[in-house]
Write an enzyme that holds these catalytic residues in place. Structure first.
Site, PDB file in Angstrom:
ATOM      1  N   ALA A  71      86.309  41.456  -2.741  1.00 57.74           N
ATOM      2  CA  ALA A  71      86.810  42.913  -2.771  1.00 57.74           C
ATOM      3  C   ALA A  71      87.205  43.703  -4.088  1.00 57.74           C
ATOM      4  CB  ALA A  71      86.901  43.346  -1.107  1.00 57.74           C
ATOM      5  N   GLY A  87      84.872  39.122   0.559  1.00 60.26           N
ATOM      6  CA  GLY A  87      84.191  39.679   0.225  1.00 60.26           C
ATOM      7  C   GLY A  87      82.669  39.250   0.578  1.00 60.26           C
ATOM      8  N   GLU A 141      82.201  36.787   3.027  1.00 65.56           N
ATOM      9  CA  GLU A 141      81.674  37.567   3.848  1.00 65.56           C
ATOM     10  C   GLU A 141      80.669  38.156   4.092  1.00 65.56           C
ATOM     11  OE1 GLU A 141      85.654  39.559   3.530  1.00 65.56           O
ATOM     12  OE2 GLU A 141      86.376  38.515   5.255  1.00 65.56           O
ATOM     13  N   GLU A 192      92.220  35.315   0.656  1.00 64.75           N
ATOM     14  CA  GLU A 192      93.135  36.607   0.939  1.00 64.75           C
ATOM     15  C   GLU A 192      94.489  36.507   1.098  1.00 64.75           C
ATOM     16  OE1 GLU A 192      90.053  36.074   2.006  1.00 64.75           O
ATOM     17  OE2 GLU A 192      88.950  38.096   2.044  1.00 64.75           O
TER      18      GLU A 192
HETATM   19  N1  COA Z   1      87.993  42.418  -7.602  1.00 64.03           N
HETATM   20  C1  COA Z   1      89.123  43.504  -8.633  1.00 64.03           C
HETATM   21  N2  COA Z   1      88.320  42.859  -9.887  1.00 64.03           N
HETATM   22  C2  COA Z   1      87.934  40.574 -10.049  1.00 64.03           C
HETATM   23  C3  COA Z   1      87.694  40.248  -8.590  1.00 64.03           C
HETATM   24  C4  COA Z   1      88.356  41.325  -7.645  1.00 64.03           C
HETATM   25  N3  COA Z   1      88.026  40.539  -6.312  1.00 64.03           N
HETATM   26  N4  COA Z   1      86.678  39.586  -9.108  1.00 64.03           N
HETATM   27  C5  COA Z   1      87.520  39.322 -10.298  1.00 64.03           C
HETATM   28  N5  COA Z   1      87.396  40.859 -10.350  1.00 64.03           N
HETATM   29  C6  COA Z   1      87.176  41.460 -12.490  1.00 64.03           C
HETATM   30  C7  COA Z   1      88.561  40.726 -12.678  1.00 64.03           C
HETATM   31  O1  COA Z   1      89.790  41.504 -12.755  1.00 64.03           O
HETATM   32  C8  COA Z   1      88.796  40.437 -14.707  1.00 64.03           C
HETATM   33  O2  COA Z   1      88.856  41.348 -14.740  1.00 64.03           O
HETATM   34  P1  COA Z   1      89.123  42.723 -16.496  1.00 64.03           P
HETATM   35  O3  COA Z   1      87.819  42.314 -17.327  1.00 64.03           O
HETATM   36  O4  COA Z   1      89.127  44.076 -16.701  1.00 64.03           O
HETATM   37  O5  COA Z   1      90.045  41.827 -16.843  1.00 64.03           O
HETATM   38  C9  COA Z   1      86.682  39.947 -14.169  1.00 64.03           C
HETATM   39  O6  COA Z   1      86.576  40.763 -13.158  1.00 64.03           O
HETATM   40  C10 COA Z   1      87.044  38.826 -14.744  1.00 64.03           C
HETATM   41  O7  COA Z   1      87.265  38.192 -14.276  1.00 64.03           O
HETATM   42  P2  COA Z   1      88.171  37.118 -14.794  1.00 64.03           P
HETATM   43  O8  COA Z   1      89.411  36.477 -13.739  1.00 64.03           O
HETATM   44  O9  COA Z   1      88.328  37.559 -15.593  1.00 64.03           O
HETATM   45  O10 COA Z   1      87.211  34.956 -14.307  1.00 64.03           O
HETATM   46  P3  COA Z   1      87.625  33.655 -14.579  1.00 64.03           P
HETATM   47  O11 COA Z   1      86.667  33.935 -15.025  1.00 64.03           O
HETATM   48  O12 COA Z   1      88.635  33.844 -15.443  1.00 64.03           O
HETATM   49  O13 COA Z   1      87.635  34.184 -12.685  1.00 64.03           O
HETATM   50  C11 COA Z   1      88.005  33.716 -10.175  1.00 64.03           C
HETATM   51  C12 COA Z   1      87.185  34.078 -12.034  1.00 64.03           C
HETATM   52  C13 COA Z   1      87.015  34.202  -9.656  1.00 64.03           C
HETATM   53  C14 COA Z   1      88.603  33.171 -10.408  1.00 64.03           C
HETATM   54  C15 COA Z   1      88.767  35.571 -10.401  1.00 64.03           C
HETATM   55  O14 COA Z   1      88.340  36.545 -10.773  1.00 64.03           O
HETATM   56  C16 COA Z   1      89.734  35.723  -8.814  1.00 64.03           C
HETATM   57  O15 COA Z   1      90.285  35.082  -8.663  1.00 64.03           O
HETATM   58  N6  COA Z   1      89.433  36.494  -8.028  1.00 64.03           N
HETATM   59  C17 COA Z   1      89.741  36.758  -7.025  1.00 64.03           C
HETATM   60  C18 COA Z   1      89.378  36.714  -6.436  1.00 64.03           C
HETATM   61  C19 COA Z   1      89.903  37.028  -4.674  1.00 64.03           C
HETATM   62  O16 COA Z   1      90.554  37.356  -4.573  1.00 64.03           O
HETATM   63  N7  COA Z   1      88.967  37.787  -4.023  1.00 64.03           N
HETATM   64  C20 COA Z   1      89.271  38.111  -2.953  1.00 64.03           C
HETATM   65  C21 COA Z   1      89.606  39.432  -2.681  1.00 64.03           C
HETATM   66  S1  COA Z   1      89.834  40.002  -1.112  1.00 64.03           S
END
Ligand code: COA
Length: 260
Positions: A68, A113, A116, A136
């Site tokens: 999400a 999400g 999910e 989460e």
């Molecule tokens: N919500 C909003 N934005 C997200 C996102 C999320 N769940 N997951 C990734 N993004 C965005 C990042 O903020 C980034 O945006 P920016 O370029 O404007 O800064 C872009 O997507 C790329 O993500 P980034 O983190 O730079 O990629 P990465 O390869 O270094 O890392 C992940 C990948 C998946 C490990 C990391 O993005 C992450 O941990 N995301 C969140 C996962 C999460 O907690 N999901 C559950 C949400 S309830």
């Protein structure tokens, strides 16, 4: 259709429609905000209206769906957060309520999400590059789009607890081992594998598949005798359809069945 959700329809040699729905917000790793979730709801209707016999759900770029949208959630009030979870639930239930099966083709991150959404599909195939998890609790919240409930039904309560409490990411091999995905494929072969499975589904009786989807879903939360009662009713309903006549006659005549 919004540009954050792409819908494509393709036909098998026999003319059955297979739809591919792609979450298309690659710059944000396909994070689910309201527009994406509402786009998904619309896409499900579009796929149904196209008469599709199977749908494949995947993500654009390096993620399936990385969760999400954290930026959208960050300032939500408790009531808004509850409403957002309810929207996520509505999408999951709508996926389960479709008459056609949905296969998740998990091409990359399927977190929160995203995991999910994959679990609201009928089953999932993963690329060797996939990473799955429910992170989460790392953000101080719990899974809100059905994760606490579908995960325990998919992988068992103790494994669900471990994944939710630790928030750890698992790779495709581990996801396969615990039954979160059905098979793992090289990245280039993932969509082909999903399509091959969809084509096998399309060759079978659509009414029987619709009934099987309903009975498997509804029966899952019932005791065995109640669930078998549902099965018997649905089995009987199969015989209301010309598809049963055709399927059985084709067998007896030693020819492939034609359900269209
Ligand atoms: N919500 C909003 N934005 C997200 C996102 C999320 N769940 N997951 C990734 N993004 C965005 C990042 O903020 C980034 O945006 P920016 O370029 O404007 O800064 C872009 O997507 C790329 O993500 P980034 O983190 O730079 O990629 P990465 O390869 O270094 O890392 C992940 C990948 C998946 C490990 C990391 O993005 C992450 O941990 N995301 C969140 C996962 C999460 O907690 N999901 C559950 C949400 S309830």
């Amino acid at each position: 259709m919004s540009d954050v959700i792409l819908v494509e329809h393709a036909k098998t040699d026999a003319g059955a429609v297979i739809s591919t729905v792609t979450v298309n917000r690659p710059d944000k790793l396909n994070a689910l905000n309201r527009a994406v979730l509402e786009g998904m709801e619309q896409a499900l209707g579009e796929v149904r209206d196209a008469g599709a016999r199977c749908m494949i759900l995947t993500g654009a770029g390096k993620a399936f769906v990385a969760g999400a949208d954290i930026a959208a959630m960050q300032s939500m009030s408790p009531d808004e957060a509850r409403g957002f979870a309810e929207l996520g639930h509505r999408v999951g239930h709508a996926m389960e309520a479709q008459p056609y099966p949905i296969i998740a083709a998990i091409n990359g991150f399927a977190l929160g999400g995203g995991c999910e959404l994959a679990m609201a599909c009928d089953f999932a195939f993963a690329s060797t590059k996939a990473k799955l998890g429910q992170p989460e609790t790392k953000l101080g919240v719990i899974p809100g789009f059905g994760g606490t409930q579908r995960l325990l039904r998919r992988v068992g309560v103790a494994m669900a607890r471990e994944l939710v409490y630790t928030g750890k990411m698992i790779d495709a091999a581990e996801a396969l081992r615990i039954g979160l995905v059905n098979s793992v494929h090289e990245p280039d072969a993932l969509m082909g594998a999903a399509r091959a499975s969809a084509e096998m589904i399309c060759a079978n009786g659509p009414w029987s598949i619709e009934l099987a989807k309903k009975v498997i879903l509804k029966g899952r939360d019932k005791g065995l005798s109640d669930a078998n009662r549902l099965e018997a009713i649905a089995f009987g309903r199969c015989f209301e359809s010309p598809q049963q006549k055709e399927g059985m006659q084709a067998f007896l005549e030693k020819r492939p069945a034609k359900f269209d």
